[in-house]
Design an enzyme around this catalytic site. Structure first.
Site: not given
Ligand code: PAF
Length: 283
Positions: A188, A178, A33-34, A61, A37
């Protein structure tokens, strides 16, 4: 802030809050996280009585040659940032919590038409993985509202359409990108850049701004603007997957009457694949 890892634990907590009449805002993430987020969490805080975040690096994904294994996992630092952003509960499941049947996931959520263009052309199956895990997270958390970054503009539209098509009772909120002082969108994946690549990466925002300024000035030659944007990025040593001017509502190719536009790009720079976009209104 508590951290839970099982579907049952997060469900129980969310049900208790719902029963108490509290509105639940949800921020799904893949961690690392940055400040980008932090702004999603602030938007969630504003819209909900309780904020739940998830951290799950979703294997579904990632393509076979992508960075699933290398994707930065920084749980302790992430917990610290979530705590400071006044998140109430972190759901951080393992792969077997989310996919108990391993690779035998029979159900896939596919948002046709939106998932195989732009990034979808270069990352086949990526948006099916995103739509599937987001639908599943919505089923587990059952939030009232969920916040996604506008940096991942195509993802935001995929999630919006999925939610609408499946009549899921979740409000989808997009939060503004941002940026670092030189314009680079926080991501990230920026950490894959060397210092020298990081300096050159500022050209991504410059190329988008140049196209947006031209559109705003009434330039309607989209093909020429797309070529100019790509060229600017290539001159900065990037491999351009696409540089495209699209209808902001559905990412179709806009005609001259379409006023709500988005300029999107995806480039490869060193080990990183970076995406960014800017919205604009044609006057
Ligand atoms: O944007 C992301 O970090 C991811 O694609 C998500 C929405 C958490 C789904 O894994």
């Amino acid at each position: 802030m508590d951290t839970v890892t099982t579907v049952e634990a997060v469900r129980t907590r969310a049900q208790q809050w719902r029963a108490a009449g509290l509105r639940i805002a949800f921020v799904p993430t893949m961690g690392n996280l940055h400040a980008g987020h932090t702004s999603l969490l602030a938007a969630a805080r504003y819209r909900g009585d309780r904020v739940i975040a998830s951290i799950f690096v979703n294997p579904l994904q990632f393509g076979p040659s992508e960075d699933y294994t290398a994707y930065p996992r920084t749980l302790l630092e992430d917990q610290q940032l979530l705590q400071e952003a006044r998140c109430d509960l972190l759901f951080a499941p393992g792969v077997t919590d989310m996919y108990p049947h391993g690779g035998d996931q029979r159900t896939l959520v596919v948002v046709r038409g939106l998932s195989d263009i732009l990034c979808g052309r270069f990352r086949p199956g990526h948006f099916d993985g995103v739509a599937t895990v987001v639908a599943k997270l919505f089923g587990i958390v059952a939030p009232d509202v969920a916040v996604f970054g506008e940096k991942d503009y195509q993802q935001l539209l995929v999630v919006r359409h999925m939610t609408l098509d499946l009549a899921l009772p979740v409000d989808i909120v997009g939060a503004p990108t941002v940026r670092a002082p030189d314009g680079l969108a926080l991501s990230s994946r920026n950490r894959y850049l060397s210092a020298e690549e990081r300096t050159r990466a500022a050209v991504i925002h410059q190329s988008l701004s140049q196209a947006v300024a031209a559109l705003y000035d009434g330039d309607t030659d989209h093909a020429a603007l797309e070529r100019a944007g790509s060229l600017m990025l290539e001159r900065a040593g990037m491999i351009v997957d696409y540089f495209a001017i699209r209808n902001a509502a559905d990412l179709t190719e806009p005609n001259a009457a379409c006023s709500d536009l988005v300029v999107l790009t995806a480039v490869r720079l060193g080990r990183a694949r970076l995406i960014d976009n800017l919205r604009t209104h044609r006057p």
